[in-house]
Write an enzyme that holds these catalytic residues in place. Structure first.
Site, PDB file in Angstrom:
ATOM      1  N   TYR A 165       0.606  -1.154   0.127  1.00  0.00           N
ATOM      2  CA  TYR A 165       0.229   0.402   0.034  1.00  0.00           C
ATOM      3  C   TYR A 165       0.975   0.989   0.432  1.00  0.00           C
ATOM      4  CZ  TYR A 165      -3.758   3.216   0.888  1.00  0.00           C
ATOM      5  OH  TYR A 165      -4.620   4.571   0.527  1.00  0.00           O
ATOM      6  N   SER A 168       2.476   1.338  -3.915  1.00  0.00           N
ATOM      7  CA  SER A 168       2.260   1.628  -4.103  1.00  0.00           C
ATOM      8  C   SER A 168       1.293   4.181  -4.280  1.00  0.00           C
ATOM      9  CB  SER A 168       0.342   1.040  -4.674  1.00  0.00           C
ATOM     10  OG  SER A 168      -0.672   1.479  -3.713  1.00  0.00           O
ATOM     11  N   LYS A 169       1.500   4.596  -2.947  1.00  0.00           N
ATOM     12  CA  LYS A 169       1.064   4.985  -3.205  1.00  0.00           C
ATOM     13  C   LYS A 169       2.093   6.527  -3.364  1.00  0.00           C
ATOM     14  CE  LYS A 169      -3.470   4.832  -2.543  1.00  0.00           C
ATOM     15  NZ  LYS A 169      -4.673   5.203  -3.364  1.00  0.00           N
TER      16      LYS A 169
END
Length: 260
Positions: A165, A168-169
């Site tokens: 997460y 990806s951000k």
């Protein structure tokens, strides 16, 4: 009240829930025509039922990890409403929403496919359409996260350093900056919001633990988590002409989390 998005045409991904849903509703209030897309067709149908037959919304079930789907969504927007002015990339998942039987590599691939590749593909399709706007450009707002700016705190049980997460951000943050600098020359403003912890479907399965919920709340200087509507407010501003001098910027909307 002046509608800041009157006569604008917007595509919003992840529109069936959370920040995407709140943004779709806010954009309609602001006078935009909205193409709402989500992989969850059932939830998308519920959204359309709530909105009613306003003539301002088109719902399309689509998977942002598939190039044909992303291009199809943009094509539908242009066919239905004549052009595309705004894209909001709100579709996103966490490893907690991936098949629990998947190994660490499969979970990483799944999260990166939606959050990073999906944002990339939607931007590519949208920019091609915005270039046909007779020089009027457009605006793209990517929903990143504070976890694209900082690492998970060790006080929370969300990551062992290999969780996709935040990776990806972080990709969404850099995509915004790089595309934003280049596309600004064509009148296409690309910005990102980085929400703190917000009450959405992505957090509901962790705030059930009172201790984790309290820890998450205290990490924000305001002493609380956010609501989807509070993020949608900032997205609406960045998408509007009021933000005409904002480009390639990354906005923490985090109740003071990253400054504390």
């Amino acid at each position: 009240m002046t509608q800041r998005l009157k006569d604008k045409v917007a595509v919003i991904t992840g529109a069936a829930s959370g920040i995407g849903r709140a943004t779709a509703l806010r954009f309609l209030e602001e006078g935009a025509s909205v193409v709402a897309t989500d992989v969850n067709q059932g939830a998308l149908g519920t959204l359309v039922e709530e909105i009613g037959d306003s003539g301002q919304v088109e719902a399309i079930a689509a998977d942002v990890t598939r190039r044909a789907d992303t291009e199809g969504v943009v094509e539908k927007a242009v066919t239905r409403f004549g052009r595309l002015d705004i894209l909001v990339n709100s579709a996103g998942i966490t490893p907690r929403t991936v098949d629990p039987s998947a190994d660490f590599e499969a979970r990483w691939d799944a999260v990166m496919a939606v959050n990073a590749k999906g944002t990339f593909l939607m931007c590519h399709a949208a920019v091609e359409a915005m270039r046909r706007n007779d020089g009027n450009g457009g605006a793209i707002v990517n929903v990143a996260s504070i976890m694209g700016l900082v690492g998970y705190p060790t006080s929370l049980p969300f990551s062992d350093g290999f969780t996709a997460y935040p990776h990806s951000k972080g990709a969404v943050v850099q995509l915004t900056r790089d595309m934003g600098v280049r596309l600004a020359q064509e009148g296409i403003r690309i910005n990102a919001v980085c929400p703190g912890f917000v009450y959405t479907a992505l957090t509901e399965n962790v705030i059930d633990d009172p201790e984790v919920h309290e820890t998450m709340r205290k990490l924000h200087a305001l002493g609380r988590m956010g609501q989807p509507e509070e993020i949608a407010n900032v997205i609406a501003f960045l998408a509007s002409d009021e933000a005409s001098f904002v480009a390639a910027a990354v906005w923490p909307v985090d109740g003071g989390y990253t400054a504390a």
